[in-house]
Scaffold this motif. Structure first.
Motif, PDB file in Angstrom:
ATOM      1  N   HIS A 110      36.383 -60.641  53.451  1.00 31.50           N
ATOM      2  CA  HIS A 110      36.281 -60.672  51.997  1.00 31.50           C
ATOM      3  C   HIS A 110      37.647 -60.513  51.358  1.00 31.50           C
ATOM      4  O   HIS A 110      38.608 -60.082  51.986  1.00 31.50           O
ATOM      5  N   HIS A 111      37.737 -60.903  50.090  1.00 36.36           N
ATOM      6  CA  HIS A 111      38.989 -60.829  49.336  1.00 36.36           C
ATOM      7  C   HIS A 111      40.134 -61.462  50.135  1.00 36.36           C
ATOM      8  O   HIS A 111      41.112 -60.819  50.488  1.00 36.36           O
ATOM      9  N   HIS A 118      32.547 -62.964  51.409  1.00 33.27           N
ATOM     10  CA  HIS A 118      32.392 -62.922  49.958  1.00 33.27           C
ATOM     11  C   HIS A 118      33.718 -62.686  49.264  1.00 33.27           C
ATOM     12  O   HIS A 118      34.708 -62.287  49.869  1.00 33.27           O
ATOM     13  N   ASP A 119      33.738 -62.975  47.982  1.00 30.92           N
ATOM     14  CA  ASP A 119      34.849 -62.724  47.066  1.00 30.92           C
ATOM     15  C   ASP A 119      36.117 -63.472  47.468  1.00 30.92           C
ATOM     16  O   ASP A 119      36.986 -62.944  48.165  1.00 30.92           O
ATOM     17  N   HIS A 150      28.452 -65.160  49.628  1.00 29.41           N
ATOM     18  CA  HIS A 150      28.243 -65.108  48.180  1.00 29.41           C
ATOM     19  C   HIS A 150      29.553 -64.872  47.452  1.00 29.41           C
ATOM     20  O   HIS A 150      30.554 -64.440  48.030  1.00 29.41           O
ATOM     21  N   ASP A 151      29.558 -65.199  46.173  1.00 33.37           N
ATOM     22  CA  ASP A 151      30.707 -64.956  45.293  1.00 33.37           C
ATOM     23  C   ASP A 151      32.000 -65.533  45.842  1.00 33.37           C
ATOM     24  O   ASP A 151      33.034 -64.870  45.875  1.00 33.37           O
ATOM     25  N   GLN A 209      35.320 -68.504  43.079  1.00 36.90           N
ATOM     26  CA  GLN A 209      35.325 -67.810  41.798  1.00 36.90           C
ATOM     27  C   GLN A 209      36.334 -68.387  40.810  1.00 36.90           C
ATOM     28  O   GLN A 209      36.287 -68.075  39.625  1.00 36.90           O
ATOM     29  N   HIS A 249      24.164 -67.291  48.335  1.00 38.91           N
ATOM     30  CA  HIS A 249      23.627 -66.854  47.043  1.00 38.91           C
ATOM     31  C   HIS A 249      24.732 -66.541  46.051  1.00 38.91           C
ATOM     32  O   HIS A 249      25.867 -66.230  46.412  1.00 38.91           O
ATOM     33  N   HIS A 250      24.398 -66.683  44.781  1.00 39.52           N
ATOM     34  CA  HIS A 250      25.280 -66.371  43.656  1.00 39.52           C
ATOM     35  C   HIS A 250      26.648 -67.041  43.821  1.00 39.52           C
ATOM     36  O   HIS A 250      27.684 -66.398  43.937  1.00 39.52           O
ATOM     37  N   GLN A 251      26.587 -68.367  43.799  1.00 37.72           N
ATOM     38  CA  GLN A 251      27.788 -69.192  43.866  1.00 37.72           C
ATOM     39  C   GLN A 251      27.642 -70.300  42.823  1.00 37.72           C
ATOM     40  O   GLN A 251      26.952 -71.283  43.064  1.00 37.72           O
ATOM     41  N   THR A 252      28.260 -70.119  41.683  1.00 35.61           N
ATOM     42  CA  THR A 252      28.130 -71.116  40.626  1.00 35.61           C
ATOM     43  C   THR A 252      29.472 -71.684  40.193  1.00 35.61           C
ATOM     44  O   THR A 252      29.531 -72.805  39.703  1.00 35.61           O
TER      45      THR A 252
END
Length: 697
Positions: free
Chosen positions: A424-425, A452-453, A474-475, A478, A505-508
């Motif tokens: 992540h990050h 994520h992130d 997810h995420d 960004q 999930h939660h990827q827009t």
């Protein structure tokens, strides 16, 4: 009354001996072993009671032991006691350091002891801001918040230079970074808080050095552009101002250096190399490495000529809180080694990359943490059965795990693996095409990772027969557009890849094009997408003009579009189909002898790829999927062949659906039988407990 030590010397010695015995037993090996400790001595025998000081000495001891006694039946373990081990040159292991099957050579942190290899130095001495020149350039209201440290007086040198890195450029170490309380700080920038400036205009074509993208009219590339803000006029005393931006496309970022600022014309005049696609009016960027912009907590600047660091600490500076990165080489290199395991260490504070595994086989990086580094965490190239398991990788300047293995001509698998890692990050310096995991070659595996992130993609892969399964994502994306969480593109011959049982999930995404969960871009073909769960995605399964892709047995909930397929080869991307002007697609086919074994046997449909009209997507199947809410399908009007059948689609999301808990089947479960839907092992997705990882998701 002051406390007094009531133990005599002999009693204290007996107590210390008992404590030492307990610690040694807790870290005693089942097989032959040596010990290393920060307070050890390389002239000692390397036992638990008299450990070595350096890993290099233990390495020599292992080699000598093997030469004299042979490799013990259960292998050899080198235990490192807790502490910080500064590195200034690579820990280099070769074939001489190998174990064998069932008898590995293991370098391991003692249980419950934190072992950290650092490629930097602690900054120990700060004073209030007192440099007259710096005071004159930093806004007066911030003087009381800023501290300074003479790196030169503390023996810290080699600050490095910023580099023109980014999209289309090879990974390379850049300048020194600052870390505080285990987090990367922000090189003084304008504007603050992840905000952007926007290109006001670019010169007209008559002034051009060279043009932009002829197809789109974007990307005028003149070596200068106009800004709209007044603030850059305050930066004229700086000779090392840099800009980072998405200069034309929202999936291609890079750093460029300012040659000079023309305050009268409000223009930046830039040094090459420029952004790959030039500069386009309205695109976003920010400026960095500017002392005058040291105006918020967490920002810093180093005067390389004076060797002085200026810093606005976001909290109190304590011993052990502040580090700068210095090392540029790999921290650890397994070079043609076999059956070596690296377990339980932390690698941090380097300007370069952390771990390289080159050739060799059956090597594992297990239970390690790689964080706060300038480039990539782990690169595996060549060899077979090498991998990363149970590791935590974060705050990475570039990407996470880069795996290359297997032979594309023979389709022999590499069997490399990235399993049960938390990544992540990442992509925090170079923002695009530095994914958490990258797979090249044939037959490699990434499974049970939690990703994520990040500003751009999570996974990029190319080649054949890779397995991407049980990952949670997810995420991501960004900060970018026209991007996929999992991405492959532009090669008809890359087939046999399987993407199954993943949870997206939660990827827009923030941009016009949004983010796709699985992006089969530019004619990517022969991919299986099976048994995945997609929740709140821009476009979930995107087929961009390719052939023979199968999207089956997936669950889509509240997605912008569950499935997408287009025929770009017959419209906007038809130039790819012209073998004379754009031979890349055809050259890639020829390079693998696609009409001959093993390709003709493994992928028989590929043999006829050029028969008829290859620009038309053929053989794509969308079957036995569940889709709730959002839009079900987006099929291009030029698509003349597609199979969409036996899917269960509802425009609304039924009550009782709770994706996070794995509740996504219809109330009438006979529907599953009717469309031949197989239940998804949702509870098995993501991290799991094993010898390297104590907890799951």
């Amino acid at each position: 009354m002051k406390n007094r030590n009531l133990l005599g010397r002999s009693s204290r010695n007996r107590l210390w001996s008992a404590l030492l015995l307990f610690t040694v037993v807790a870290c005693s090996p089942e097989q032959a072993g040596f010990y290393v400790a920060t307070d050890g001595n390389d002239d000692q025998p390397g036992t638990a009671e008299a450990p070595f000081r350096t890993v290099e000495k233990a390495q020599l001891a292992v080699r000598a032991f093997k030469q004299k006694n042979g490799l013990p039946r259960n292998g050899i373990t080198v235990y490192l006691r807790g502490g910080v081990y500064p590195l200034r040159q690579t820990l280099h292991f070769t074939g001489e350091d190998s174990g064998k099957e069932g008898a590995p050579v293991v370098y391991r942190a003692c249980p419950d002891e934190h072992v950290s290899f650092i490629g930097g130095e602690e900054v120990k001495q700060f004073t209030p801001l007192n440099d007259p020149e710096a005071q004159s350039r930093i806004k007066k209201e911030f003087h009381g918040r800023i501290v300074q440290a003479s790196l030169k007086d503390q023996g810290i040198a080699g600050y490095g230079e910023l580099t023109a890195s980014g999209f289309g450029r090879a990974t390379q170490p850049s300048g020194m970074e600052l870390f505080f309380n285990g987090e990367p700080m922000t090189l003084a920038r304008y504007p603050n808080n992840n905000e952007w400036m926007h290109i006001a205009s670019v010169p007209q074509a008559g002034d051009s050095l060279f043009g932009g993208d002829e197809r789109t009219g974007k990307g005028v590339h003149y070596g200068r552009f106009a800004y709209g803000e007044d603030r850059p006029s305050a930066w004229l005393e700086n000779d090392d101002v840099w800009l980072q931006g998405y200069w034309t496309w929202d999936w291609a970022d890079s750093y460029v250096k300012v040659d000079r600022i023309d305050a009268a014309k409000k223009e930046f005049v830039l040094k090459p190399p420029h952004g790959v696609y030039g500069y386009t009016s309205g695109q976003r960027y920010y400026a960095l490495n500017i002392l005058e912009e040291l105006d918020s907590p967490g920002e810093w600047y180093v005067d390389r000529k004076k060797g002085v660091l200026y810093f606005w600490p976001p909290a109190q500076v304590n011993p052990g809180s502040t580090f700068v990165s210095l090392m540029t080489d790999w921290m650890l290199h397994l070079d043609h080694a076999e059956h070596v395991r690296i377990e339980g260490f932390t690698f941090e504070y380097t300007r370069g990359s952390a771990i390289r595994v080159e050739e060799g086989s059956h090597n594992t990086i297990g239970g390690c943490t790689v964080r706060n580094i300038g480039n990539n965490a782990v690169a595996i190239s060549g060899g077979h059965h090498n991998g990363v398991s149970g590791c935590d990788l974060y705050n990475l300047g570039d990407g996470g795990i880069h795996m290359q293995g297997g032979d594309r001509l023979t389709l022999a698998p590499g069997h490399h693996f990235a399993v049960n890692n938390h990544i992540h990050h990442f992509s925090r310096i170079n923002r695009t095409y530095r994914p958490a995991v990258m797979l090249h070659g044939v037959g490699n595996v990434m499974s049970h990772n939690y990703i994520h992130d990040a500003p751009h993609m999570a996974v990029a892969f190319d080649g054949n027969d890779h397995l991407l399964e049980y990952n949670r994502v997810h995420d991501i994306a960004q900060e970018t557009g026209d991007v996929g969480a999992f991405y492959i593109g532009r090669d008809w011959s890359m087939r046999g890849n399987v993407i199954r049982y993943n949870y997206f999930h939660h990827q827009t995404g923030p941009e016009l094009y949004g983010v796709n969960a699985i992006y089969l871009d530019d004619f990517a073909s022969g991919t299986t997408i099976f048994g995945n769960v997609f929740h709140r995605i821009g476009i979930a399964a995107f087929v961009g003009g390719g052939h023979d892709n199968r999207v089956e047995n997936n669950v889509f909930v509240d997605c912008g579009s569950s499935i997408h397929v287009d025929a770009r080869g017959v419209n906007w991307a038809k130039y790819y189909m012209d073998r004379k002007t754009y031979p890349e697609m055809y050259d890639k086919l020829d390079a693998v002898n696609y009409t001959q074994p093993p390709y003709s046997v493994r992928y028989p449909e590929l043999v006829k790829i050029l028969d008829g009209d290859p620009a038309q997507p053929k053989g794509n199947v969308f079957r036995s999927n569940l889709s709730y809410g959002g839009k079900w399908r987006d099929v291009g009007e030029d698509v003349d062949e597609i199979t969409i059948e036996d899917n269960y689609v509802l425009r609304e999301i039924p009550s009782g659906i709770d994706v996070a808990r794995g509740k996504f089947y219809p109330e009438n479960e006979t529907v599953l039988e009717e469309i031949r839907f197989q239940r998804i092992p949702f509870d098995s997705i993501g991290l799991y407990k094993d010898k390297y990882r104590n907890g799951g998701n």
